[in-house]
Design a protein around this motif. Structure first.
Motif, PDB file in Angstrom:
ATOM      1  N   ARG A 180       0.830  -1.206   0.000  1.00 42.85           N
ATOM      2  CA  ARG A 180       0.000   0.000   0.000  1.00 42.85           C
ATOM      3  C   ARG A 180       0.863   1.255   0.000  1.00 42.85           C
ATOM      4  O   ARG A 180       0.625   2.200  -0.766  1.00 42.85           O
ATOM      5  CB  ARG A 180      -0.918  -0.031   1.226  1.00 42.85           C
ATOM      6  N   LEU A 181       1.912   1.277   0.841  1.00 43.43           N
ATOM      7  CA  LEU A 181       2.779   2.449   0.906  1.00 43.43           C
ATOM      8  C   LEU A 181       3.646   2.567  -0.339  1.00 43.43           C
ATOM      9  O   LEU A 181       3.973   3.680  -0.769  1.00 43.43           O
ATOM     10  CB  LEU A 181       3.645   2.388   2.155  1.00 43.43           C
ATOM     11  N   GLN A 182       3.998   1.442  -0.948  1.00 47.37           N
ATOM     12  CA  GLN A 182       4.754   1.517  -2.199  1.00 47.37           C
ATOM     13  C   GLN A 182       3.920   2.167  -3.305  1.00 47.37           C
ATOM     14  O   GLN A 182       4.436   2.948  -4.106  1.00 47.37           O
ATOM     15  CB  GLN A 182       5.205   0.117  -2.612  1.00 47.37           C
TER      16      GLN A 182
ATOM     17  N   LEU B 269      -6.096  18.219   8.970  1.00 47.16           N
ATOM     18  CA  LEU B 269      -5.821  18.133   7.539  1.00 47.16           C
ATOM     19  C   LEU B 269      -6.451  16.892   6.911  1.00 47.16           C
ATOM     20  O   LEU B 269      -6.898  16.933   5.758  1.00 47.16           O
ATOM     21  CB  LEU B 269      -4.305  18.149   7.298  1.00 47.16           C
ATOM     22  N   ILE B 270      -6.504  15.797   7.656  1.00 43.90           N
ATOM     23  CA  ILE B 270      -7.146  14.596   7.119  1.00 43.90           C
ATOM     24  C   ILE B 270      -8.628  14.847   6.894  1.00 43.90           C
ATOM     25  O   ILE B 270      -9.195  14.461   5.861  1.00 43.90           O
ATOM     26  CB  ILE B 270      -6.928  13.401   8.072  1.00 43.90           C
ATOM     27  N   LYS B 271      -9.278  15.511   7.827  1.00 44.83           N
ATOM     28  CA  LYS B 271     -10.702  15.802   7.659  1.00 44.83           C
ATOM     29  C   LYS B 271     -10.923  16.812   6.542  1.00 44.83           C
ATOM     30  O   LYS B 271     -11.959  16.792   5.864  1.00 44.83           O
ATOM     31  CB  LYS B 271     -11.297  16.329   8.967  1.00 44.83           C
ATOM     32  N   ARG B 272      -9.963  17.706   6.314  1.00 46.50           N
ATOM     33  CA  ARG B 272     -10.128  18.711   5.267  1.00 46.50           C
ATOM     34  C   ARG B 272      -9.917  18.106   3.882  1.00 46.50           C
ATOM     35  O   ARG B 272     -10.706  18.334   2.963  1.00 46.50           O
ATOM     36  CB  ARG B 272      -9.136  19.854   5.474  1.00 46.50           C
ATOM     37  N   TYR B 273      -8.854  17.296   3.705  1.00 47.23           N
ATOM     38  CA  TYR B 273      -8.486  16.818   2.374  1.00 47.23           C
ATOM     39  C   TYR B 273      -9.002  15.405   2.072  1.00 47.23           C
ATOM     40  O   TYR B 273      -9.070  15.030   0.905  1.00 47.23           O
ATOM     41  CB  TYR B 273      -6.962  16.840   2.205  1.00 47.23           C
ATOM     42  N   ARG B 274      -9.296  14.603   3.092  1.00 41.01           N
ATOM     43  CA  ARG B 274      -9.766  13.228   2.928  1.00 41.01           C
ATOM     44  C   ARG B 274      -8.869  12.459   1.955  1.00 41.01           C
ATOM     45  O   ARG B 274      -9.316  11.983   0.898  1.00 41.01           O
ATOM     46  CB  ARG B 274     -11.216  13.214   2.463  1.00 41.01           C
ATOM     47  N   PRO B 275      -7.582  12.295   2.285  1.00 42.77           N
ATOM     48  CA  PRO B 275      -6.641  11.649   1.361  1.00 42.77           C
ATOM     49  C   PRO B 275      -6.956  10.157   1.198  1.00 42.77           C
ATOM     50  O   PRO B 275      -7.449   9.499   2.121  1.00 42.77           O
ATOM     51  CB  PRO B 275      -5.286  11.848   2.049  1.00 42.77           C
ATOM     52  N   PRO B 276      -6.643   9.592   0.029  1.00 44.80           N
ATOM     53  CA  PRO B 276      -6.984   8.184  -0.223  1.00 44.80           C
ATOM     54  C   PRO B 276      -6.141   7.178   0.540  1.00 44.80           C
ATOM     55  O   PRO B 276      -6.521   6.002   0.619  1.00 44.80           O
ATOM     56  CB  PRO B 276      -6.760   8.044  -1.737  1.00 44.80           C
ATOM     57  N   TYR B 277      -4.993   7.579   1.095  1.00 41.71           N
ATOM     58  CA  TYR B 277      -4.141   6.628   1.805  1.00 41.71           C
ATOM     59  C   TYR B 277      -4.193   6.801   3.320  1.00 41.71           C
ATOM     60  O   TYR B 277      -3.445   6.153   4.038  1.00 41.71           O
ATOM     61  CB  TYR B 277      -2.694   6.735   1.311  1.00 41.71           C
ATOM     62  N   ASN B 278      -5.053   7.672   3.805  1.00 39.55           N
ATOM     63  CA  ASN B 278      -5.257   7.814   5.245  1.00 39.55           C
ATOM     64  C   ASN B 278      -6.500   7.062   5.680  1.00 39.55           C
ATOM     65  O   ASN B 278      -7.459   6.920   4.913  1.00 39.55           O
ATOM     66  CB  ASN B 278      -5.423   9.287   5.639  1.00 39.55           C
ATOM     67  N   VAL B 279      -6.500   6.599   6.923  1.00 35.78           N
ATOM     68  CA  VAL B 279      -7.720   6.066   7.524  1.00 35.78           C
ATOM     69  C   VAL B 279      -8.700   7.225   7.690  1.00 35.78           C
ATOM     70  O   VAL B 279      -8.346   8.268   8.239  1.00 35.78           O
ATOM     71  CB  VAL B 279      -7.421   5.422   8.891  1.00 35.78           C
ATOM     72  N   LEU B 280      -9.928   7.056   7.203  1.00 35.54           N
ATOM     73  CA  LEU B 280     -10.903   8.145   7.209  1.00 35.54           C
ATOM     74  C   LEU B 280     -12.112   7.771   8.049  1.00 35.54           C
ATOM     75  O   LEU B 280     -12.612   6.647   7.984  1.00 35.54           O
ATOM     76  CB  LEU B 280     -11.369   8.467   5.785  1.00 35.54           C
ATOM     77  N   LEU B 281     -12.564   8.735   8.821  1.00 43.20           N
ATOM     78  CA  LEU B 281     -13.822   8.606   9.555  1.00 43.20           C
ATOM     79  C   LEU B 281     -14.943   8.915   8.578  1.00 43.20           C
ATOM     80  O   LEU B 281     -15.148  10.068   8.195  1.00 43.20           O
ATOM     81  CB  LEU B 281     -13.839   9.570  10.740  1.00 43.20           C
TER      82      LEU B 281
END
Length: 638
Positions: free
Chosen positions: A82-84, A111-123
């Motif tokens: 996943r990180l690769q 920043l995670i809540k603002r951008y909702r990145p595809p590789y972060n765990v999201l609520l």
């Protein structure tokens, strides 16, 4: 900078720089871009963002030492698949330094809540939680439901798990403490008690049926109850009822008896046997087949204020402890934490999270794993609920996946649809016309992506023209914003609430825009409009399909059609209600509320203002010669 609530706590402009590289997606290019950043990184706390070739945020992370943490991404052999993949897409990075690691953790969650990145765990469920607010800015404080920012002065009690639990508690609290729930404006204009007084849900302070001292006593009792001291309130009411009965005041005794019954109801509905727990938030995580679910219990003053299930996204190849850590950081971004947070497992950075939450809240927050007693029993209950909720989720997703496969087969789609858009129009004889779009995916309705379109150009008595306008605006904008269709905002299937006419109108729009690969289907009620299950599906090639009346796929399509119908009617009603209170003077530029009121008070109606002469307009109080000329020119220029 040290104030947790300060908007300038993280000075991003002063501590940010960006390094950009090639647009080609390649693992070596990604590593090279990261190495260029590492050369200039300090060994201090901060947050980093990874961007792809288009500048979109791929990942947000925090570090105690930025240089050491980011260097790890250049050691490809040690990274998970996943990180690769993430590194291979990385072409630039943004760095923000902070004073300490706790600040970095808080900024990371923001920043995670603002951008909702595809590789972060999201609520996934980021809806605001409801609270009960007991205001403190009035001689007779109001009790009410509250969502959003806590700007009003008063006492906030929550969070509650749902609006329903707040409404039930508020209704019972009104019966118990007889506190007013009306607005200040309504309160000022009363000259006799309202219905709530008649049904014994308010003490009618607006007309003097209760004095300030007695009302203040009710307020203090309600604060004690909401703080978990229900036993004291119950004993006080019991003593008052006994004294009233002994003095032969049976009417007062009956009122106190009803209040005691309301207290018993609240205690029964909130009972969870949390004696000695006080204020606590309880979280338990369950995992099965790569899907994770988190169950949250909210205990305040030993009372159960509800529970809710959460299912974070992007959890593949992420450790359960890391998922729970990221979830809690994002969850408490908008919700004040309890002083005690009970977890079903130890977190690697639990002390850091507790420090960060305490800094943001302004009081000490402790994370712990219960080992015995009431807290251990509550944790076991949360774990059981987490497993059961996850099992239901998996069962529902399995059913939905089967429906999506059948949908793809029915409409001959290359693969199960990821995004379904459904359209409908709503108006009454052409008035307050608008179009509506709802969006559904494998996980259910995506209500945050619903859209409504005010009809601007089409004749509002022509349903086909309105459908053409709505789809033209929708897809023309989609072509402008995402011509490569890689944003996830392009539909795989478009359903239209209507028959062959609506379908032909939609086909003409897509042909004019050069769009040939979007599947359009018209959903008509068929020959028997009053009978469910007779829907006819009009295909682009002229075919008409039907499904058996007991088909689960038919029920699903009906649910999609009914949802857009509900949304369209609701938006139309809101627009019509707003139009009822509108005034012709609202259209005149430069006329604010004060001048509009002065004109209406002087002339009586908007029509009279429109027909008035310039001399008459100049005589209106509060209207200058320039404003009078502006109003006159606006109407008579037409």
């Amino acid at each position: 900078m040290n104030d947790p609530a300060s908007p300038n706590r993280f000075n991003e402009e002063a501590a940010t720089y960006t390094v950009r590289g090639s647009d080609a997606p390649d693992l070596e290019a990604g590593v090279a871009a990261i190495r260029n950043v590492v050369q200039t990184l300090p060994v201090r706390p901060g947050v980093y963002r990874m961007h792809d070739a288009k500048g979109e945020v791929l990942y947000v992370g925090k570090a105690r030492a930025l240089k050491n943490r980011v260097t790890n991404y250049t050691q490809v052999a040690r990274l998970t698949k996943r990180l690769q993949r993430m590194v291979s897409q990385t072409r630039s990075m943004t760095i923000v330094t902070t004073n300490n690691e706790a600040e970095a953790l808080l900024l990371e969650a923001q920043l995670i809540k603002r951008y909702r990145p595809p590789y972060n765990v999201l609520l996934r469920d980021d809806k605001s939680f409801p609270f009960i607010l007991l205001r403190a800015d009035h001689d007779f404080p109001r009790i009410q439901k509250h969502r959003g920012a806590r700007r009003a002065k008063g006492n906030y009690y929550g969070p509650f798990a749902s609006a329903g639990s707040v409404n039930n508690t508020l209704n019972a609290l009104q019966k118990l403490f007889l506190l007013r729930s009306c607005t200040d404006g309504f309160f000022k204009t009363r000259d006799r008690p309202c219905l709530l007084y008649q049904i014994k849900r308010c003490s009618a302070p607006c007309v003097g049926r209760i004095g300030k001292t007695d009302y203040a006593e009710l307020v203090e009792d309600s604060k004690k109850f909401l703080a978990g001291k229900a036993t004291d309130v119950q004993a006080k009411l019991g003593a008052q009822m006994t004294a009233a009965a002994e003095s032969m005041d049976f009417e007062l005794a009956a009122i106190l008896r009803d209040r005691l019954r309301a207290l018993t109801f609240i205690q029964g509905s909130q009972f969870i046997n949390a004696e000695g727990v006080g204020d606590a938030d309880i979280f338990a995580l369950a995992c099965h087949e790569g899907v994770m679910g988190i169950q949250a219990f909210f205990i305040r003053g030993g009372q159960n204020w509800g529970h809710r299930s959460f299912f974070p996204a992007h959890t593949g190849e992420v450790a359960e402890e890391e998922v729970l850590m990221q979830f809690l950081a994002q969850f408490y971004e908008d919700v004040p934490p309890a002083r005690a947070i009970l977890l079903d497992r130890e977190l690697p950075e639990g002390e850091l999270l507790a420090e960060a939450l305490g800094d943001a809240a302004g009081y000490k927050v402790a994370l712990s794993v219960p080992q015995r007693g009431t807290r251990k029993r509550l944790m076991e209950q949360a774990q059981r609920n987490a497993r059961e909720a996850l099992e239901r989720r998996l069962a529902e997703s399995t059913t939905q996946a089967r429906l999506n496969r059948e949908l793809a087969e029915l409409f001959e789609l290359p693969e199960p649809p990821d995004r379904i858009e459904v359209y409908d129009n709503s108006h009454i004889s052409g008035t307050s016309a608008l179009g509506a779009m709802v969006v559904a995916g494998p996980e259910g309705f995506r209500k945050g992506q619903y859209r409504k379109f005010n009809i601007k150009q089409a004749a509002t008595d022509d349903d086909y023209a309105m459908m053409r306008e709505v789809l033209t605006r929708r897809f023309a904008r989609a072509l402008e914003e995402a011509p490569d269709r890689d944003s996830g905002e392009w539909p795989d299937l478009v359903l239209l609430d209507g028959g062959r006419g609506q379908l032909n109108a939609a086909k003409a729009v897509l042909e004019d825009l050069g769009i040939e690969d979007v599947c359009l289907v018209g959903v008509a009620k068929g020959p028997h409009h009053g009978r469910e299950g007779r829907e006819v599906f009009h295909m682009m090639d002229g075919r008409e399909l039907t499904l058996p009346v007991n088909s689960p796929l038919l029920f699903y399509l009906q649910r999609l059609r009914d949802e857009v119908h509900r949304f369209a009617i609701g938006a139309h009603r809101a627009k019509r209600t707003k139009a009822i209170g509108a005034s012709p003077l609202d259209e005149v530029p430069g006329i604010g509320p004060a001048r509009k009121k002065a004109l209406l008070m002087h002339f009586g109606t908007g029509r009279a203002v429109r027909n008035a002469s310039l001399a008459d307009l100049q005589k209106a109080p509060g209207v200058s010669a320039a404003v009078a000329q502006q109003v006159y020119d606006y109407y008579h220029a037409r």
